[in-house]
Design a protein around this motif. Structure first.
Motif, PDB file in Angstrom:
ATOM      1  N   LEU A 248      25.138  19.079  -3.091  1.00 37.01           N
ATOM      2  CA  LEU A 248      23.727  18.746  -2.905  1.00 37.01           C
ATOM      3  C   LEU A 248      23.514  17.916  -1.633  1.00 37.01           C
ATOM      4  CD1 LEU A 248      20.882  18.914  -4.141  1.00 37.01           C
ATOM      5  CD2 LEU A 248      21.409  16.816  -5.394  1.00 37.01           C
ATOM      6  N   ALA A 249      24.474  17.088  -1.296  1.00 40.63           N
ATOM      7  CA  ALA A 249      24.364  16.211  -0.123  1.00 40.63           C
ATOM      8  C   ALA A 249      24.567  16.943   1.203  1.00 40.63           C
ATOM      9  CB  ALA A 249      25.366  15.067  -0.238  1.00 40.63           C
TER      10      ALA A 249
ATOM     11  N   THR B  97      32.278  29.583 -20.744  1.00 38.30           N
ATOM     12  CA  THR B  97      32.346  28.116 -20.757  1.00 38.30           C
ATOM     13  C   THR B  97      31.068  27.485 -20.201  1.00 38.30           C
ATOM     14  OG1 THR B  97      33.364  27.962 -18.556  1.00 38.30           O
ATOM     15  CG2 THR B  97      34.853  28.177 -20.443  1.00 38.30           C
ATOM     16  N   LEU B  98      30.031  28.274 -20.062  1.00 43.52           N
ATOM     17  CA  LEU B  98      28.800  27.813 -19.417  1.00 43.52           C
ATOM     18  C   LEU B  98      28.212  26.570 -20.075  1.00 43.52           C
ATOM     19  CD1 LEU B  98      26.688  28.194 -17.228  1.00 43.52           C
ATOM     20  CD2 LEU B  98      25.502  29.782 -18.759  1.00 43.52           C
ATOM     21  N   GLU B  99      28.110  26.565 -21.371  1.00 40.81           N
ATOM     22  CA  GLU B  99      27.471  25.442 -22.063  1.00 40.81           C
ATOM     23  C   GLU B  99      28.205  24.133 -21.784  1.00 40.81           C
ATOM     24  OE1 GLU B  99      26.247  23.993 -26.545  1.00 40.81           O
ATOM     25  OE2 GLU B  99      26.646  26.110 -26.201  1.00 40.81           O
ATOM     26  N   SER B 100      29.512  24.123 -21.945  1.00 45.44           N
ATOM     27  CA  SER B 100      30.262  22.883 -21.708  1.00 45.44           C
ATOM     28  C   SER B 100      30.276  22.519 -20.222  1.00 45.44           C
ATOM     29  CB  SER B 100      31.684  22.983 -22.256  1.00 45.44           C
ATOM     30  OG  SER B 100      32.403  24.001 -21.596  1.00 45.44           O
ATOM     31  N   ALA B 101      30.308  23.515 -19.352  1.00 43.92           N
ATOM     32  CA  ALA B 101      30.304  23.252 -17.909  1.00 43.92           C
ATOM     33  C   ALA B 101      28.975  22.620 -17.484  1.00 43.92           C
ATOM     34  CB  ALA B 101      30.554  24.541 -17.136  1.00 43.92           C
ATOM     35  N   MET B 102      27.886  23.113 -18.021  1.00 44.41           N
ATOM     36  CA  MET B 102      26.576  22.543 -17.703  1.00 44.41           C
ATOM     37  C   MET B 102      26.477  21.101 -18.208  1.00 44.41           C
ATOM     38  SD  MET B 102      24.799  24.636 -15.909  1.00 44.41           S
ATOM     39  CE  MET B 102      23.133  24.017 -16.073  1.00 44.41           C
ATOM     40  N   ARG B 103      26.999  20.868 -19.388  1.00 41.95           N
ATOM     41  CA  ARG B 103      26.998  19.521 -19.946  1.00 41.95           C
ATOM     42  C   ARG B 103      27.787  18.579 -19.026  1.00 41.95           C
ATOM     43  NH1 ARG B 103      27.510  21.161 -24.933  1.00 41.95           N
ATOM     44  NH2 ARG B 103      29.764  21.284 -24.845  1.00 41.95           N
ATOM     45  N   GLU B 104      28.960  19.050 -18.578  1.00 42.39           N
ATOM     46  CA  GLU B 104      29.792  18.234 -17.697  1.00 42.39           C
ATOM     47  C   GLU B 104      29.115  18.002 -16.347  1.00 42.39           C
ATOM     48  OE1 GLU B 104      34.158  18.113 -15.567  1.00 42.39           O
ATOM     49  OE2 GLU B 104      33.769  19.699 -17.014  1.00 42.39           O
ATOM     50  N   SER B 105      28.397  18.991 -15.848  1.00 40.66           N
ATOM     51  CA  SER B 105      27.736  18.825 -14.553  1.00 40.66           C
ATOM     52  C   SER B 105      26.607  17.794 -14.622  1.00 40.66           C
ATOM     53  CB  SER B 105      27.205  20.159 -14.018  1.00 40.66           C
ATOM     54  OG  SER B 105      26.067  20.583 -14.726  1.00 40.66           O
ATOM     55  N   ASN B 106      26.169  17.477 -15.824  1.00 39.75           N
ATOM     56  CA  ASN B 106      25.118  16.480 -16.016  1.00 39.75           C
ATOM     57  C   ASN B 106      25.657  15.139 -16.508  1.00 39.75           C
ATOM     58  OD1 ASN B 106      22.750  18.012 -15.301  1.00 39.75           O
ATOM     59  ND2 ASN B 106      23.159  19.226 -17.119  1.00 39.75           N
ATOM     60  N   THR B 107      26.989  14.996 -16.551  1.00 47.18           N
ATOM     61  CA  THR B 107      27.622  13.761 -17.011  1.00 47.18           C
ATOM     62  C   THR B 107      28.117  12.974 -15.811  1.00 47.18           C
ATOM     63  OG1 THR B 107      28.332  14.849 -19.057  1.00 47.18           O
ATOM     64  CG2 THR B 107      29.460  12.804 -18.458  1.00 47.18           C
ATOM     65  N   GLU B 108      27.499  11.823 -15.575  1.00 42.48           N
ATOM     66  CA  GLU B 108      27.842  11.016 -14.406  1.00 42.48           C
ATOM     67  C   GLU B 108      29.341  10.715 -14.359  1.00 42.48           C
ATOM     68  OE1 GLU B 108      26.628   6.796 -12.331  1.00 42.48           O
ATOM     69  OE2 GLU B 108      25.313   7.646 -13.852  1.00 42.48           O
TER      70      GLU B 108
ATOM     71  N   ALA C 258      30.029  17.037 -12.070  1.00 36.00           N
ATOM     72  CA  ALA C 258      28.875  16.261 -11.590  1.00 36.00           C
ATOM     73  C   ALA C 258      29.129  15.762 -10.165  1.00 36.00           C
ATOM     74  CB  ALA C 258      28.602  15.090 -12.526  1.00 36.00           C
ATOM     75  N   VAL C 259      30.353  15.327  -9.904  1.00 35.23           N
ATOM     76  CA  VAL C 259      30.716  14.882  -8.559  1.00 35.23           C
ATOM     77  C   VAL C 259      30.624  16.053  -7.585  1.00 35.23           C
ATOM     78  CG1 VAL C 259      32.617  14.013  -7.136  1.00 35.23           C
ATOM     79  CG2 VAL C 259      32.136  12.961  -9.360  1.00 35.23           C
ATOM     80  N   ALA C 260      31.132  17.208  -7.990  1.00 36.32           N
ATOM     81  CA  ALA C 260      31.066  18.397  -7.140  1.00 36.32           C
ATOM     82  C   ALA C 260      29.616  18.764  -6.848  1.00 36.32           C
ATOM     83  CB  ALA C 260      31.785  19.566  -7.813  1.00 36.32           C
TER      84      ALA C 260
ATOM     85  N   ARG D 125      34.616  25.151  -6.153  1.00 38.01           N
ATOM     86  CA  ARG D 125      35.172  25.971  -7.247  1.00 38.01           C
ATOM     87  C   ARG D 125      34.895  25.367  -8.622  1.00 38.01           C
ATOM     88  NH1 ARG D 125      37.030  30.395  -5.272  1.00 38.01           N
ATOM     89  NH2 ARG D 125      38.083  30.401  -3.262  1.00 38.01           N
ATOM     90  N   ASN D 126      34.672  24.047  -8.685  1.00 40.93           N
ATOM     91  CA  ASN D 126      34.311  23.414  -9.959  1.00 40.93           C
ATOM     92  C   ASN D 126      32.947  23.867 -10.455  1.00 40.93           C
ATOM     93  OD1 ASN D 126      36.638  21.844 -10.223  1.00 40.93           O
ATOM     94  ND2 ASN D 126      35.782  20.175  -9.032  1.00 40.93           N
TER      95      ASN D 126
END
Length: 89
Positions: free
Chosen positions: A75-76, A52-63, A68-70, A44-45
Motif C-alpha cells: 500500500l505504501a 485459505t481465503l477466509e483465514s488469509a483475509m483475517r490475518e491481513s486485517n490483524t496488526e 498485514a505487514v505485506a 507472495r504473502n
C-alpha cells in the motif's frame, strides 16, 4: 470457497497496472504480478489459494501479522516505486 482448480486470489491493495484487489487467477499469475512478486517477495504473502481465503483475509486485517505487514508495504508503494520495481531498478 474451495481450491479445487488451483485458483488463487490477490488480497493485497490494488497496484495500478499490475493487480487489482480481489483478482483471481488460475494456472499461474499474470506477468506483471509475477514481476512485482519477484522484485518484492513479500507480495507472495498476498497471493493465496481460495481454500485459505477466509483465514488469509483475517490475518491481513490483524496488526503485526505477516499478511498485514505485506499489505501495508504494498500500500505504501508509490507509482514511481512500482515502476522502478518493474524495471528491476
Amino acid at each position: 470457497m474451495t481450491d479445487t482448480n488451483g485458483m488463487t486470489m490477490y488480497i493485497g491493495p490494488t497496484v495500478r497496472g499490475v493487480a487489482r484487489h480481489g483478482a483471481t487467477f488460475s494456472g499461474g499469475l499474470p506477468s506483471g504480478l509475477e514481476k512485482l512478486a519477484a522484485a518484492m517477495p513479500i507480495v507472495r504473502n498476498l497471493i493465496v489459494p481460495l481454500s485459505t481465503l477466509e483465514s488469509a483475509m483475517r490475518e491481513s486485517n490483524t496488526e503485526g501479522a505477516a499478511r498485514a505487514v505485506a499489505y501495508d508495504r504494498v500500500l505504501a508503494l508509490s507509482q514511481e516505486d512500482v515502476k522502478k520495481l518493474m524495471e528491476g531498478v
